[in-house]
Write an enzyme that holds these catalytic residues in place. Structure first.
Site, PDB file in Angstrom:
ATOM      1  N   ASP A 188      13.891  -2.687   2.189  1.00 23.40           N
ATOM      2  CA  ASP A 188      13.543  -1.687   0.917  1.00 23.40           C
ATOM      3  C   ASP A 188      14.723  -0.898   0.718  1.00 23.40           C
ATOM      4  O   ASP A 188      14.796   0.228   1.229  1.00 23.40           O
ATOM      5  CB  ASP A 188      12.316  -0.972   1.494  1.00 23.40           C
ATOM      6  CG  ASP A 188      11.203  -1.653   1.066  1.00 23.40           C
ATOM      7  OD1 ASP A 188      11.195  -3.235   0.714  1.00 23.40           O
ATOM      8  OD2 ASP A 188       9.919  -1.410   1.195  1.00 23.40           O
ATOM      9  N   TYR A 191      14.297   0.529  -4.315  1.00 25.32           N
ATOM     10  CA  TYR A 191      13.147   0.847  -5.103  1.00 25.32           C
ATOM     11  C   TYR A 191      13.114   0.790  -6.431  1.00 25.32           C
ATOM     12  O   TYR A 191      12.481   1.377  -7.328  1.00 25.32           O
ATOM     13  CB  TYR A 191      12.303   2.152  -4.704  1.00 25.32           C
ATOM     14  CG  TYR A 191      11.765   2.006  -3.220  1.00 25.32           C
ATOM     15  CD1 TYR A 191      12.732   2.039  -2.085  1.00 25.32           C
ATOM     16  CD2 TYR A 191      10.448   1.914  -2.803  1.00 25.32           C
ATOM     17  CE1 TYR A 191      12.478   1.975  -0.850  1.00 25.32           C
ATOM     18  CE2 TYR A 191      10.049   1.826  -1.575  1.00 25.32           C
ATOM     19  CZ  TYR A 191      10.689   1.854  -0.689  1.00 25.32           C
ATOM     20  OH  TYR A 191      10.465   1.634   0.752  1.00 25.32           O
ATOM     21  N   ASN A 225       9.829  -5.662   0.941  1.00 19.08           N
ATOM     22  CA  ASN A 225       9.175  -6.179  -0.166  1.00 19.08           C
ATOM     23  C   ASN A 225       9.652  -5.606  -1.616  1.00 19.08           C
ATOM     24  O   ASN A 225       9.389  -6.410  -2.646  1.00 19.08           O
ATOM     25  CB  ASN A 225       7.579  -5.814  -0.248  1.00 19.08           C
ATOM     26  CG  ASN A 225       7.470  -4.351   0.132  1.00 19.08           C
ATOM     27  OD1 ASN A 225       8.142  -3.882   1.248  1.00 19.08           O
ATOM     28  ND2 ASN A 225       6.806  -3.595  -0.509  1.00 19.08           N
ATOM     29  N   HIS A 320      -0.364  -0.299   5.241  1.00 13.43           N
ATOM     30  CA  HIS A 320       0.073  -1.718   5.575  1.00 13.43           C
ATOM     31  C   HIS A 320      -0.424  -2.134   6.931  1.00 13.43           C
ATOM     32  O   HIS A 320       0.255  -2.901   7.441  1.00 13.43           O
ATOM     33  CB  HIS A 320       1.517  -1.725   5.798  1.00 13.43           C
ATOM     34  CG  HIS A 320       2.372  -1.312   4.322  1.00 13.43           C
ATOM     35  ND1 HIS A 320       1.886  -1.826   3.271  1.00 13.43           N
ATOM     36  CD2 HIS A 320       3.367  -0.415   4.167  1.00 13.43           C
ATOM     37  CE1 HIS A 320       2.781  -1.360   2.255  1.00 13.43           C
ATOM     38  NE2 HIS A 320       3.266  -0.344   2.706  1.00 13.43           N
ATOM     39  N   HIS A 347       8.788  -0.501   6.415  1.00  8.27           N
ATOM     40  CA  HIS A 347       7.698  -0.793   5.601  1.00  8.27           C
ATOM     41  C   HIS A 347       6.844   0.440   5.348  1.00  8.27           C
ATOM     42  O   HIS A 347       6.253   0.950   4.484  1.00  8.27           O
ATOM     43  CB  HIS A 347       7.279  -2.058   6.104  1.00  8.27           C
ATOM     44  CG  HIS A 347       6.235  -2.654   5.069  1.00  8.27           C
ATOM     45  ND1 HIS A 347       6.338  -2.712   3.328  1.00  8.27           N
ATOM     46  CD2 HIS A 347       4.846  -3.205   4.996  1.00  8.27           C
ATOM     47  CE1 HIS A 347       5.447  -3.183   3.057  1.00  8.27           C
ATOM     48  NE2 HIS A 347       4.453  -3.685   3.983  1.00  8.27           N
ATOM     49  N   HIS A 349       5.971   4.226   5.966  1.00 12.20           N
ATOM     50  CA  HIS A 349       6.990   5.308   5.610  1.00 12.20           C
ATOM     51  C   HIS A 349       6.629   6.404   6.572  1.00 12.20           C
ATOM     52  O   HIS A 349       6.072   7.569   6.347  1.00 12.20           O
ATOM     53  CB  HIS A 349       6.759   5.806   4.087  1.00 12.20           C
ATOM     54  CG  HIS A 349       6.948   4.581   3.194  1.00 12.20           C
ATOM     55  ND1 HIS A 349       6.754   4.639   1.927  1.00 12.20           N
ATOM     56  CD2 HIS A 349       7.884   3.576   3.465  1.00 12.20           C
ATOM     57  CE1 HIS A 349       7.025   3.448   1.390  1.00 12.20           C
ATOM     58  NE2 HIS A 349       7.677   2.674   2.240  1.00 12.20           N
TER      59      HIS A 349
HETATM   60 FE   LIG Z   1       8.401  -2.048   2.204  1.00 12.87          FE
END
Ligand SMILES: [Fe+2]
Ligand SMILES: *[C@@H]1O[C@H](CO)[C@@H](O)[C@H](O)[C@H]1NC(C)=O
Ligand SMILES: *[C@@H]1O[C@H](CO)[C@@H](O)[C@H](O)[C@H]1NC(C)=O
Ligand SMILES: *[C@@H]1O[C@H](CO)[C@@H](O)[C@H](O)[C@H]1NC(C)=O
Ligand SMILES: *[C@@H]1O[C@H](CO)[C@@H](O)[C@H](O)[C@H]1NC(C)=O
Ligand SMILES: *[C@@H]1O[C@H](CO)[C@@H](O)[C@H](O)[C@H]1NC(C)=O
Length: 455
Positions: A188, A191, A225, A320, A347, A349
């Protein structure tokens, strides 16, 4: 009755205490994470016509004698040559790179250059120059020492960075930490996909923002992702298009057919990068590669076996939750069999560290589906706390599961400092009031050379 309830509550309390895990009491200021504006100082373009920008380097081969230099020229193709040498005043070597570009909906990228510098000497400082004429820019990097079992080496760990004011604090704290020699980045990046039409301008701003570190030390890339950029609503059907054009990795040198999973050796560490968002089930290319990869790791040469992935396999936050479960079912037996020392993920945070645990006994009928203490298993660490604009994950499952050793919802980064084949010192730093504060630390004992329990 009241006494019974009290007794039960005391028992429950005791159970929670017995678990040994710590949920940090630290409460970070809860202001939301705000993206830095386009005119922020960190996004400034370098001066000069067609000056190279977004310069970043990563390891370019399996052993650490090669570097991939990447940059973007905004106005015209210009030169793809890198001039380099061990003295600032004598860049007596050069290598020819390639140039690519891509379109994403209405966005057209600049000219993206990738150039591989090969046959470098170990443990040297190299200077390198990209760009032409008065817009040329000079940087430097240090090659790692030759691969060997007792070579000290210090990795930084950053994940889910994004480009907020908090991201800038995290990066500043990492830079102020004198130790870090290379960054293990757990996915990541920019963003950009949270902007309308995945505004790829935010890929460019991110590249300029992190250049102050990525141009000087290798960042080892893992895909998350937010790299998928799959947007059928605007006709963008090819996953990972911006990421794969902008970030190259040395996957071919570890026999991988895909840039999303690969391995490198660096000093005394063997690092395996896995892809949470590429197929990993039985018979898939990633799975076949990984099964062949583990037996190749020679712990007499590289005692420290580190795995990177984006989605954590053990995570006790209410975010998640269980997303890593399918990969856990597939790969955890390999991680235990091959005695992986530590697995880093992002992933979520926030920050979390597990004890050495595994959940590999379950076979559908035996009911043994509880993570248990296992000294052959890795420690699982989540460092998805770089500071991106989605904000902190602060809601946790309660009580803290007994496999979770420490968790805290703060932004920060970590350092994994290998001392020799038996010891590594690990430290997680939270961002707090302008300082990086050591909030969680552990002496790691190598699983092959010193397989004792860490305290
Ligand atoms: Fe992520
Ligand atoms: C980002 O951090 C750097 C280094 O601390 C600082 O010079 C710069 O002004 C910061 N920029 C923003 C927008 O916060
Ligand atoms: C493993 O590495 C050691 C140390 O470099 C070396 O002596 C040994 O031959 C290697 N083993 C294999 C099977 O390659
Ligand atoms: C699952 O474990 C149980 C209990 O140990 C055992 O009896 C059974 O044979 C196992 N099943 C398989 C398919 O391995
Ligand atoms: C957690 O507690 C359960 C139930 O008491 C136990 O079976 C399991 O072994 C424990 N796991 C760890 C990692 O201590
Ligand atoms: C390895 O490093 C640890 C921690 O610095 C140290 O205590 C230990 O003595 C070292 N081992 C050897 C063989 O030097």
């Amino acid at each position: 009755m009241a006494r019974l309830v009290l007794a039960v509550m005391l028992l429950l309390n005791a159970a929670i205490l017995c678990s040994g895990g710590i949920t940090s009491e630290f409460v970070r200021l809860q202001e939301s994470a705000v993206d830095m504006p386009l005119h922020a100082d960190v996004f400034r373009m370098p001066p000069g016509y067609n000056a190279p920008q977004q310069v970043h380097i990563t390891q370019g081969d399996h052993e650490g004698r090669s570097i991939i230099v990447s940059w973007i020229t905004p106005s015209e193709k210009g030169s793809s040559t890198v001039f380099y040498g061990t003295s600032e005043n004598k860049l007596d070597q050069h290598a020819e790179g390639t140039v690519t570009m891509y379109k994403f909906y209405t966005y057209t990228s600049g000219y993206i250059h990738h150039c591989v510098l090969t046959d470098l000497k170990y443990d040297r400082k190299y200077f390198y120059k990209v760009g032409e004429g008065s817009a040329a820019r000079l940087f430097w990097f240090k090659t790692p020492p030759e691969v060997g079992p007792d070579v000290p080496y210090t990795f930084g760990l950053i994940g889910d960075l994004g480009q907020t004011f908090d991201s800038n604090v995290t990066l500043t704290h990492y830079e102020s930490n004198p130790g870090g020699q290379a960054v293990l980045y757990v996915g990541d990046l920019s963003y950009a996909d949270v902007y309308p039409d995945h505004d790829n301008v935010r890929w460019d701003t991110w590249g300029r923002f992190v250049e102050r570190s990525t141009a000087y030390q290798p960042w080892i890339w893992t895909t998350g992702n937010h790299e998928i950029d799959y947007a059928p609503e605007i006709g963008e059907y090819v996953p990972f298009k911006p990421f794969t054009h902008r970030y190259h990795v040395p996957h071919k040198s570890s026999g991988s057919g895909s840039p999303f999973w690969y391995s490198i050796k660096r000093a005394s560490a063997y690092i395996i990068v896995l892809a949470s968002y590429s197929a990993f089930g039985k018979y898939t290319p990633q799975s076949e590669w990984l099964e062949q990869e583990f037996p190749k790791v020679n712990r007499s040469e590289t005692p420290w076996l580190i795995v990177l992935m984006h989605s954590p396999l053990y995570n006790s936050y209410n975010y998640h939750y269980m997303e890593g479960e399918t990969m856990r079912v597939m790969y955890e037996p390999l991680f235990v069999t091959y005695k992986v020392d530590v697995i880093f993920a992002g992933h979520v945070h926030a920050y979390e560290r597990s004890y050495r645990i595994s959940n590999v006994a379950y076979n559908i009928t035996d009911g043994k589906c509880t993570p248990t203490s296992d000294l052959s298993a890795p420690v699982y660490i989540t460092v998805g706390d770089g500071g991106n604009q989605e904000g902190l994950a602060s809601s946790m499952t309660e009580p803290q599961p007994n496999y979770s050793a420490y968790r805290e919802a703060s932004f920060g980064h970590a350092i994994f400092g290998i001392k020799n084949r038996t010891h590594a010192y690990y430290n997680w730093y939270r961002n707090q009031d302008g300082n990086a504060v050591e909030a969680d630390s552990l002496w790691f004992f190598n699983r092959v050379w010193n397989p004792r329990e860490e305290s």
